[in-house]
Design a protein around this motif. Structure first.
Motif, PDB file in Angstrom:
ATOM      1  N   LEU A  76       0.858  -1.187   0.000  1.00 12.63           N
ATOM      2  CA  LEU A  76       0.000   0.000   0.000  1.00 12.63           C
ATOM      3  C   LEU A  76       0.889   1.231   0.000  1.00 12.63           C
ATOM      4  O   LEU A  76       1.830   1.317   0.794  1.00 12.63           O
ATOM      5  N   THR A  77       0.583   2.171  -0.881  1.00 12.12           N
ATOM      6  CA  THR A  77       1.305   3.444  -0.837  1.00 12.12           C
ATOM      7  C   THR A  77       0.404   4.452  -0.135  1.00 12.12           C
ATOM      8  O   THR A  77      -0.681   4.760  -0.607  1.00 12.12           O
ATOM      9  N   LEU A  78       0.848   4.904   1.025  1.00 15.58           N
ATOM     10  CA  LEU A  78       0.063   5.836   1.841  1.00 15.58           C
ATOM     11  C   LEU A  78       0.881   7.107   1.985  1.00 15.58           C
ATOM     12  O   LEU A  78       1.737   7.208   2.862  1.00 15.58           O
ATOM     13  N   GLY A  79       0.627   8.066   1.088  1.00 12.50           N
ATOM     14  CA  GLY A  79       1.455   9.261   1.080  1.00 12.50           C
ATOM     15  C   GLY A  79       2.894   8.872   0.810  1.00 12.50           C
ATOM     16  O   GLY A  79       3.177   8.162  -0.154  1.00 12.50           O
ATOM     17  N   GLU A  80       3.783   9.301   1.689  1.00 14.60           N
ATOM     18  CA  GLU A  80       5.205   8.980   1.511  1.00 14.60           C
ATOM     19  C   GLU A  80       5.544   7.592   2.031  1.00 14.60           C
ATOM     20  O   GLU A  80       6.659   7.116   1.844  1.00 14.60           O
ATOM     21  N   ARG A  81       4.597   6.960   2.727  1.00 15.61           N
ATOM     22  CA  ARG A  81       4.887   5.668   3.343  1.00 15.61           C
ATOM     23  C   ARG A  81       4.468   4.517   2.444  1.00 15.61           C
ATOM     24  O   ARG A  81       3.424   4.577   1.790  1.00 15.61           O
ATOM     25  N   VAL A  82       5.278   3.479   2.464  1.00 14.86           N
ATOM     26  CA  VAL A  82       4.931   2.264   1.742  1.00 14.86           C
ATOM     27  C   VAL A  82       4.755   1.162   2.781  1.00 14.86           C
ATOM     28  O   VAL A  82       5.640   0.914   3.590  1.00 14.86           O
ATOM     29  N   VAL A  83       3.577   0.549   2.790  1.00 19.05           N
ATOM     30  CA  VAL A  83       3.287  -0.496   3.767  1.00 19.05           C
ATOM     31  C   VAL A  83       3.279  -1.837   3.040  1.00 19.05           C
ATOM     32  O   VAL A  83       2.389  -2.118   2.235  1.00 19.05           O
ATOM     33  N   ARG A  84       4.291  -2.643   3.321  1.00 14.43           N
ATOM     34  CA  ARG A  84       4.392  -3.952   2.665  1.00 14.43           C
ATOM     35  C   ARG A  84       3.335  -4.895   3.211  1.00 14.43           C
ATOM     36  O   ARG A  84       3.075  -4.924   4.410  1.00 14.43           O
ATOM     37  N   LEU A  85       2.777  -5.698   2.333  1.00 14.22           N
ATOM     38  CA  LEU A  85       1.717  -6.611   2.775  1.00 14.22           C
ATOM     39  C   LEU A  85       2.145  -8.070   2.647  1.00 14.22           C
ATOM     40  O   LEU A  85       1.317  -8.967   2.614  1.00 14.22           O
ATOM     41  N   VAL A  99      -9.193  13.566   4.284  1.00 14.78           N
ATOM     42  CA  VAL A  99      -8.228  13.382   3.192  1.00 14.78           C
ATOM     43  C   VAL A  99      -7.506  14.698   2.916  1.00 14.78           C
ATOM     44  O   VAL A  99      -6.281  14.738   2.753  1.00 14.78           O
ATOM     45  N   ALA A 100      -8.271  15.796   2.928  1.00 12.58           N
ATOM     46  CA  ALA A 100      -7.640  17.108   2.707  1.00 12.58           C
ATOM     47  C   ALA A 100      -6.630  17.417   3.805  1.00 12.58           C
ATOM     48  O   ALA A 100      -5.611  18.075   3.566  1.00 12.58           O
ATOM     49  N   ALA A 101      -6.872  16.905   5.011  1.00 11.22           N
ATOM     50  CA  ALA A 101      -5.970  17.172   6.147  1.00 11.22           C
ATOM     51  C   ALA A 101      -4.782  16.206   6.173  1.00 11.22           C
ATOM     52  O   ALA A 101      -3.863  16.393   6.969  1.00 11.22           O
ATOM     53  N   GLY A 102      -4.814  15.160   5.324  1.00 10.21           N
ATOM     54  CA  GLY A 102      -3.657  14.277   5.254  1.00 10.21           C
ATOM     55  C   GLY A 102      -3.923  12.797   5.491  1.00 10.21           C
ATOM     56  O   GLY A 102      -2.985  11.993   5.533  1.00 10.21           O
ATOM     57  N   ALA A 103      -5.183  12.394   5.627  1.00 12.89           N
ATOM     58  CA  ALA A 103      -5.472  10.951   5.755  1.00 12.89           C
ATOM     59  C   ALA A 103      -5.235  10.287   4.401  1.00 12.89           C
ATOM     60  O   ALA A 103      -5.615  10.833   3.363  1.00 12.89           O
ATOM     61  N   ALA A 131       1.348   7.535   8.678  1.00 14.37           N
ATOM     62  CA  ALA A 131       0.343   7.107   7.691  1.00 14.37           C
ATOM     63  C   ALA A 131      -0.999   6.991   8.398  1.00 14.37           C
ATOM     64  O   ALA A 131      -1.132   6.273   9.386  1.00 14.37           O
ATOM     65  N   LEU A 132      -1.992   7.700   7.877  1.00 12.61           N
ATOM     66  CA  LEU A 132      -3.259   7.827   8.597  1.00 12.61           C
ATOM     67  C   LEU A 132      -4.431   7.289   7.827  1.00 12.61           C
ATOM     68  O   LEU A 132      -4.567   7.497   6.623  1.00 12.61           O
ATOM     69  N   SER A 133      -5.323   6.652   8.584  1.00  9.05           N
ATOM     70  CA  SER A 133      -6.569   6.214   8.002  1.00  9.05           C
ATOM     71  C   SER A 133      -7.698   6.923   8.743  1.00  9.05           C
ATOM     72  O   SER A 133      -7.556   7.264   9.917  1.00  9.05           O
ATOM     73  N   ILE A 134      -8.796   7.197   8.040  1.00  7.61           N
ATOM     74  CA  ILE A 134      -9.939   7.846   8.673  1.00  7.61           C
ATOM     75  C   ILE A 134     -11.075   6.832   8.777  1.00  7.61           C
ATOM     76  O   ILE A 134     -11.493   6.265   7.779  1.00  7.61           O
ATOM     77  N   ASP A 135     -11.518   6.584  10.005  1.00  5.62           N
ATOM     78  CA  ASP A 135     -12.597   5.633  10.273  1.00  5.62           C
ATOM     79  C   ASP A 135     -13.899   6.418  10.309  1.00  5.62           C
ATOM     80  O   ASP A 135     -14.226   7.044  11.315  1.00  5.62           O
ATOM     81  N   THR A 136     -14.614   6.410   9.202  1.00  5.31           N
ATOM     82  CA  THR A 136     -15.877   7.161   9.141  1.00  5.31           C
ATOM     83  C   THR A 136     -16.810   6.560   8.109  1.00  5.31           C
ATOM     84  O   THR A 136     -16.373   5.877   7.185  1.00  5.31           O
ATOM     85  N   ARG A 137     -18.102   6.846   8.279  1.00  6.09           N
ATOM     86  CA  ARG A 137     -19.104   6.434   7.285  1.00  6.09           C
ATOM     87  C   ARG A 137     -19.579   7.631   6.471  1.00  6.09           C
ATOM     88  O   ARG A 137     -20.421   7.500   5.595  1.00  6.09           O
ATOM     89  N   LYS A 138     -19.055   8.820   6.793  1.00  5.24           N
ATOM     90  CA  LYS A 138     -19.624  10.045   6.218  1.00  5.24           C
ATOM     91  C   LYS A 138     -18.706  10.694   5.182  1.00  5.24           C
ATOM     92  O   LYS A 138     -17.525  10.930   5.433  1.00  5.24           O
TER      93      LYS A 138
END
Ligand code: 7PJ
Length: 358
Positions: free
Chosen positions: A79-88, A183-187, A168-175
């Motif tokens: 996964l490429t999350l911004g500058e971070r790469v998360v190997r799976l 996402v605009a803030a960096g998620a 690396a940030l994820s946003i937990d939301t349904r909205k």
């Protein structure tokens, strides 16, 4: 009739077993048999254990089963999350940062103090979390819904501060509005416990964000989901439901490569349903997406340990994280990052030794 493929009969290492074992989704786990489950209109009509050496012959001529088989053995790209790469190709930890006043597990800890919340999140990354999942609405059973403006106000300052620190940030939301603001803030990842079904705008917003999206299964709504949930066969029903959500996401322009799938432990499920999902987890690799598991501190742990209170569920939470890793789960969503990362490092050390030729 539909046939489902569940990798099983895991082995330590592939040495000397050419053609008789297969590697699960390019990870650290090999398996030697596949349970082929036959289903007719939501009911299991049979199950057969097929050695890996014979699987291609067993499913020849069934295009859906052939596609599932290809997906089971295909490596999952990082996964490429911004500058971070998360190997799976190994299990990774997603730390939970709750900004809700009423979350069942750690509610209220960070309310009204974005700087303290952000430093708690940065500490999770330092403890080995690959991703920090930020949430501003509790979806626990019976929880009240939150106005989206309040949710945005809770999560945005914290996301901004942590993104600046390189987490690396994820946003937990349904909205949808919260997704956009986050996402605009960096998620860099969207985690929706309704699999983009709650907010009519969410599918489009997620598609346009270009970010990976986690699709979680749920049944019912948070207010009532624990009131007598019923399934025909929970494992197959959850699989089919997620498969439909993947199709909906693909139709909206979100490629499968951008999707993560999650069986949604505790979301409209009894203890037995949760256990059946946990025991059958490896089935979900047939969807061709990284699998995310969230069992940390959940009721299932209390239910199996003499009603241990939420603050005393670490042992059981780690047991379930390791059970996930053993079935090739790529992402583990947990509260106790340091302890879970330690458990996974020990598990990883054992796997590495088994995979080193003598
Ligand atoms: C989950 C989640 C989960 C995903 C929550 C809790 C309740 N997101 N958000 N999977 N659970 N993807 O943390 O116990 O299991 S909120």
């Amino acid at each position: 009739m539909k046939r489902y493929l569940r990798p099983t009969a895991f082995v330590d290492a592939p040495f000397g077993l050419d053609g008789r074992v297969a590697r699960l989704a390019g990870g650290l786990v090999w398996f030697s048999a596949v349970e082929i489950i036959a289903d007719d209109g939501g009911r299991r009509i049979g199950s057969e254990m097929v050695p890996v050496a014979e699987i291609e012959r067993a499913i020849a001529g069934d295009p859906d089963a052939e596609a599932a088989w290809r997906r089971i053995v295909a490596p999952r790209p990082a996964l490429t999350l911004g500058e971070r790469v998360v190997r799976l190709d190994q299990p990774q930890v997603m730390g939970i940062l709750n900004l809700t006043p009423d979350s069942f597990s750690d509610g209220g800890k960070h309310v009204g103090d974005p700087a303290a919340a952000a430093s708690a999140g940065v500490a999770m990354a330092a403890d080995g979390a690959a991703i920090v999942d930020v949430g501003g609405e509790s979806t626990r059973p019976g929880a009240a819904t939150v106005w989206e403006g309040d949710e945005v106000e809770r999560v945005v300052p914290v996301i901004r501060a942590m993104a600046a620190a390189g987490v690396a940030l994820s946003i937990d939301t349904r909205k949808a509005a919260v997704m956009e603001a986050a996402v605009a803030a960096g998620a860099t990842l969207i985690n929706d416990v309704s699999a983009l079904s709650y907010d009519p705008r969410a599918m489009d917003v997620a598609a346009r964000s270009g970010r990976p999206v986690a699709l979680m299964h749920y049944k019912g709504d948070p207010q009532t989901m624990q009131q007598d949930p019923r399934y025909g066969d929970v494992l197959l029903e959850v699989y089919d439901w997620i498969e439909d959500r993947i199709a909906a996401a693909e139709a909206a322009g979100i490629a499968r490569e951008r999707l993560i799938v999650d069986p949604g432990i505790g979301f409209g499920k009894t203890l037995r349903h949760n256990l059946q999902l946990l025991n059958g987890l490896s089935l979900f690799h047939g969807l061709g997406c990284p699998v995310l598991l969230g069992a940390s501190r959940k009721r299932i742990v209390g239910a199996l340990s003499g009603e241990a209170p939420v603050e005393k569920r670490l042992g059981g939470s780690i047991a379930l994280a390791l059970a996930g890793a053993a079935q090739g789960v790529q992402l583990l969503r947990v509260h106790d990052v340091y302890e879970t990362v330690q458990a996974l490092r020990v598990w990883r050390g054992q796997r590495d030794e088994a995979l080193t030729p003598l």
